[in-house]
Write a protein that holds these residues in place. Structure first.
Motif, PDB file in Angstrom:
ATOM      1  N   VAL A  37     -73.781 -74.950 122.985  1.00 28.99           N
ATOM      2  CA  VAL A  37     -73.132 -75.270 124.432  1.00 28.99           C
ATOM      3  C   VAL A  37     -72.997 -76.686 124.411  1.00 28.99           C
ATOM      4  N   THR A  38     -71.829 -77.114 123.785  1.00 31.35           N
ATOM      5  CA  THR A  38     -71.385 -78.315 123.717  1.00 31.35           C
ATOM      6  C   THR A  38     -70.471 -78.602 125.099  1.00 31.35           C
ATOM      7  N   PHE A  39     -70.011 -79.970 125.458  1.00 27.00           N
ATOM      8  CA  PHE A  39     -69.454 -79.987 126.675  1.00 27.00           C
ATOM      9  C   PHE A  39     -68.310 -79.245 126.898  1.00 27.00           C
ATOM     10  N   PRO A  40     -67.260 -79.139 126.064  1.00 25.66           N
ATOM     11  CA  PRO A  40     -66.085 -78.225 125.958  1.00 25.66           C
ATOM     12  C   PRO A  40     -66.619 -76.820 126.312  1.00 25.66           C
ATOM     13  N   VAL A  41     -67.707 -76.109 125.782  1.00 25.54           N
ATOM     14  CA  VAL A  41     -68.193 -74.723 125.841  1.00 25.54           C
ATOM     15  C   VAL A  41     -68.583 -74.714 127.430  1.00 25.54           C
ATOM     16  N   SER A  42     -69.271 -76.014 127.830  1.00 25.13           N
ATOM     17  CA  SER A  42     -69.824 -75.743 129.155  1.00 25.13           C
ATOM     18  C   SER A  42     -68.569 -75.573 130.294  1.00 25.13           C
ATOM     19  N   LEU A  43     -67.601 -76.197 130.113  1.00 23.45           N
ATOM     20  CA  LEU A  43     -66.266 -76.292 130.713  1.00 23.45           C
ATOM     21  C   LEU A  43     -65.679 -74.949 130.731  1.00 23.45           C
ATOM     22  N   ALA A  44     -65.753 -74.258 129.562  1.00 22.81           N
ATOM     23  CA  ALA A  44     -64.939 -72.957 129.711  1.00 22.81           C
ATOM     24  C   ALA A  44     -65.886 -71.816 130.101  1.00 22.81           C
ATOM     25  N   PHE A  45     -67.519 -72.090 130.242  1.00 21.23           N
ATOM     26  CA  PHE A  45     -68.212 -71.314 131.053  1.00 21.23           C
ATOM     27  C   PHE A  45     -67.916 -71.387 132.290  1.00 21.23           C
ATOM     28  N   ARG A  46     -67.801 -72.640 132.811  1.00 21.03           N
ATOM     29  CA  ARG A  46     -67.347 -72.931 134.267  1.00 21.03           C
ATOM     30  C   ARG A  46     -66.163 -72.069 134.578  1.00 21.03           C
ATOM     31  N   ALA A  47     -65.218 -71.974 133.841  1.00 20.53           N
ATOM     32  CA  ALA A  47     -63.731 -71.714 134.379  1.00 20.53           C
ATOM     33  C   ALA A  47     -64.052 -70.006 134.131  1.00 20.53           C
ATOM     34  N   MET A  48     -64.750 -69.511 133.485  1.00 17.91           N
ATOM     35  CA  MET A  48     -64.827 -68.129 133.229  1.00 17.91           C
ATOM     36  C   MET A  48     -65.655 -67.402 134.208  1.00 17.91           C
ATOM     37  N   ARG A  49     -66.487 -68.332 134.536  1.00 25.10           N
ATOM     38  CA  ARG A  49     -67.692 -67.891 135.611  1.00 25.10           C
ATOM     39  C   ARG A  49     -66.773 -67.627 137.099  1.00 25.10           C
ATOM     40  N   ARG A  50     -65.685 -68.451 137.246  1.00 23.19           N
ATOM     41  CA  ARG A  50     -65.322 -68.248 138.525  1.00 23.19           C
ATOM     42  C   ARG A  50     -64.624 -66.708 139.025  1.00 23.19           C
ATOM     43  N   SER A  51     -64.457 -65.850 137.925  1.00 20.49           N
ATOM     44  CA  SER A  51     -63.713 -64.537 138.088  1.00 20.49           C
ATOM     45  C   SER A  51     -64.956 -63.778 137.498  1.00 20.49           C
ATOM     46  N   ASP A  52     -65.837 -64.148 136.757  1.00 18.67           N
ATOM     47  CA  ASP A  52     -66.907 -62.865 136.199  1.00 18.67           C
ATOM     48  C   ASP A  52     -68.160 -63.943 136.293  1.00 18.67           C
ATOM     49  N   PRO A  53     -68.790 -63.849 137.566  1.00 23.05           N
ATOM     50  CA  PRO A  53     -70.042 -64.792 137.605  1.00 23.05           C
ATOM     51  C   PRO A  53     -71.372 -64.119 137.145  1.00 23.05           C
ATOM     52  N   GLU A  54     -71.452 -62.869 136.829  1.00 23.42           N
ATOM     53  CA  GLU A  54     -72.591 -62.119 136.571  1.00 23.42           C
ATOM     54  C   GLU A  54     -72.647 -61.660 135.087  1.00 23.42           C
ATOM     55  N   THR A  55     -71.473 -61.424 134.308  1.00 21.11           N
ATOM     56  CA  THR A  55     -71.723 -61.153 133.173  1.00 21.11           C
ATOM     57  C   THR A  55     -72.063 -62.110 131.929  1.00 21.11           C
ATOM     58  N   PRO A  56     -72.694 -61.931 131.254  1.00 21.12           N
ATOM     59  CA  PRO A  56     -73.123 -62.723 130.095  1.00 21.12           C
ATOM     60  C   PRO A  56     -72.219 -63.205 129.212  1.00 21.12           C
ATOM     61  N   LEU A  57     -71.786 -64.503 129.302  1.00 16.55           N
ATOM     62  CA  LEU A  57     -70.315 -64.774 128.816  1.00 16.55           C
ATOM     63  C   LEU A  57     -70.360 -64.878 127.154  1.00 16.55           C
ATOM     64  N   THR A  67     -71.650 -62.932 124.976  1.00 20.68           N
ATOM     65  CA  THR A  67     -71.541 -61.495 124.749  1.00 20.68           C
ATOM     66  C   THR A  67     -70.181 -60.672 125.062  1.00 20.68           C
ATOM     67  N   SER A  68     -69.918 -61.141 126.253  1.00 20.74           N
ATOM     68  CA  SER A  68     -68.774 -60.261 126.739  1.00 20.74           C
ATOM     69  C   SER A  68     -67.343 -60.942 126.545  1.00 20.74           C
ATOM     70  N   HIS A  69     -67.427 -62.207 126.091  1.00 16.15           N
ATOM     71  CA  HIS A  69     -66.006 -62.956 125.816  1.00 16.15           C
ATOM     72  C   HIS A  69     -66.158 -63.497 124.415  1.00 16.15           C
ATOM     73  N   SER A  70     -64.846 -63.369 123.921  1.00 15.73           N
ATOM     74  CA  SER A  70     -64.865 -64.199 122.552  1.00 15.73           C
ATOM     75  C   SER A  70     -64.341 -65.603 122.421  1.00 15.73           C
ATOM     76  N   ALA A  71     -64.285 -66.152 121.627  1.00 13.13           N
ATOM     77  CA  ALA A  71     -64.198 -67.550 121.391  1.00 13.13           C
ATOM     78  C   ALA A  71     -62.859 -67.872 121.745  1.00 13.13           C
ATOM     79  N   ASP A  72     -61.707 -67.068 121.394  1.00 13.29           N
ATOM     80  CA  ASP A  72     -60.411 -67.107 122.069  1.00 13.29           C
ATOM     81  C   ASP A  72     -60.401 -67.111 123.346  1.00 13.29           C
ATOM     82  N   ASP A  73     -61.330 -66.199 123.995  1.00 16.76           N
ATOM     83  CA  ASP A  73     -61.041 -66.164 125.535  1.00 16.76           C
ATOM     84  C   ASP A  73     -61.671 -67.689 126.211  1.00 16.76           C
ATOM     85  N   ALA A  74     -62.485 -67.870 125.531  1.00 12.47           N
ATOM     86  CA  ALA A  74     -63.369 -69.141 125.850  1.00 12.47           C
ATOM     87  C   ALA A  74     -62.341 -70.274 125.665  1.00 12.47           C
TER      88      ALA A  74
END
Length: 310
Positions: free
Chosen positions: A216-236, A238-245
């Motif tokens: 979890v680098t700083f850019p990964v943490s920002l990708a987390f935040r962006a994806m959690r807006r639309s998908d707040p519950e799913t473990p990111l 395991t459910s999203h690829s690096a390209d998604d991030a």
């Protein structure tokens, strides 16, 4: 002003590798084969940053190529120790021979570094301080990987360069050798800020690899935040690829934010460097500022394209 290429010519990497191998084999002959099996990047020699202190020493008037080779050998041994140490932290273990090699490299690094002629007490004290700074930086990284949902603080971001503290010691040794003791604090501050900017750029470049490794680098943490807006519950992870991030990071404007912060770090590096007369360091700051500015323009263009598409 000597370039990094000129520093490499003055102290060829083949010569440095040969010296490092000889130091290890001379201390523990049974480790000779293990040391020779490692790629040269294990000694730092594929990094332009490795030659920065040597180029700066040459710019400040150092002409003793034997001493420059001694410095390169010492910090090649130090780099080997920290590479193996990082692998131990990241993987939770090392092959047994690499673990023994790590300890041997550290002992040689400290012993040979204390003989560089800038004061053994200063070298050992500076190493202790740099190692503590590095340890704190690693622990911050470990905490973020253990708690991937937590945001980075501003202090976390602007202290990313602390992980380069052991390498900065080489520049401090050079400054003492070249009779610039008044510049040690500014030089350390400048290169730490430079390294914070470079770490942000590296982390952005390495996002796919870091995502796959759950780092979890700083850019990964920002990708987390962006994806959690639309998908707040799913473990990111395991459910999203690096390209998604990567897509989420760029389309949310997160990549541009990372690049603006990198540019801010580089700006912060310039002021103390200018007080030291460290023209090689300033040249590196300028080169990376130009590159980061071009990257930011591309990232902002990608975000605008997303906005135009709705």
């Amino acid at each position: 002003m000597p370039s990094l290429t000129e520093a490499r010519s003055a102290v060829p990497w083949e010569t440095v590798v040969h010296r490092v191998h000889a130091e290890i084999a001379g201390s523990v002959p049974a480790l000779g084969t293990t040391a020779r099996s490692l790629p040269r990047k294990a000694f730092g020699l594929e990094s332009g940053f490795f030659y920065l202190p040597l180029a700066q020493a040459m710019d400040w008037g150092e002409r003793d190529e034997g001493w420059l080779l001694d410095v390169a050998t010492v910090f090649g041994l130090g780099h080997l120790y920290y590479v193996l140490h990082d692998q131990l932290v990241d993987r939770g273990g090392l092959p047994p021979r690499h673990a023994v090699l790590m300890d041997t490299a550290l002992g040689l690094y400290l012993d040979r570094g204390a003989r560089l002629g800038t004061g053994s007490g200063h070298f050992l004290a500076a190493h202790t301080a740099c190692a503590a700074t590095y340890a704190d930086a690693l622990l911050r990284d470990i905490t973020h990987s253990e708690r991937p949902g937590e945001d980075y603080t501003a202090d976390d971001v602007f202290r990313l360069g602390d992980k380069a503290a052991p390498g900065i010691l080489a520049l401090l040794v050079v400054a003492l050798r070249c009779h610039r003791p008044a510049h040690l604090d500014d030089l350390s501050r400048s290169v730490t800020e430079l390294c914070s900017g470079l770490q942000l750029l590296d982390d952005l470049q390495d996002l796919r690899e870091d995502w796959d490794q759950h780092n979890v680098t700083f850019p990964v943490s920002l990708a987390f935040r962006a994806m959690r807006r639309s998908d707040p519950e799913t473990p990111l992870f395991t459910s999203h690829s690096a390209d998604d991030a990567l897509d989420a990071l760029y389309l949310s404007g997160g990549a541009a934010a990372v690049l603006r912060l990198a540019l801010r770090c580089l700006e912060r590096a310039r002021v103390p460097a200018s007080r030291t007369g460290a023209d090689v360091v300033l040249g590196m700051v300028d080169a990376w500022t130009k590159q980061a500015t071009a990257q930011l323009e591309r990232a902002e263009g990608r975000t605008r394209t997303r906005a135009d598409l709705g």
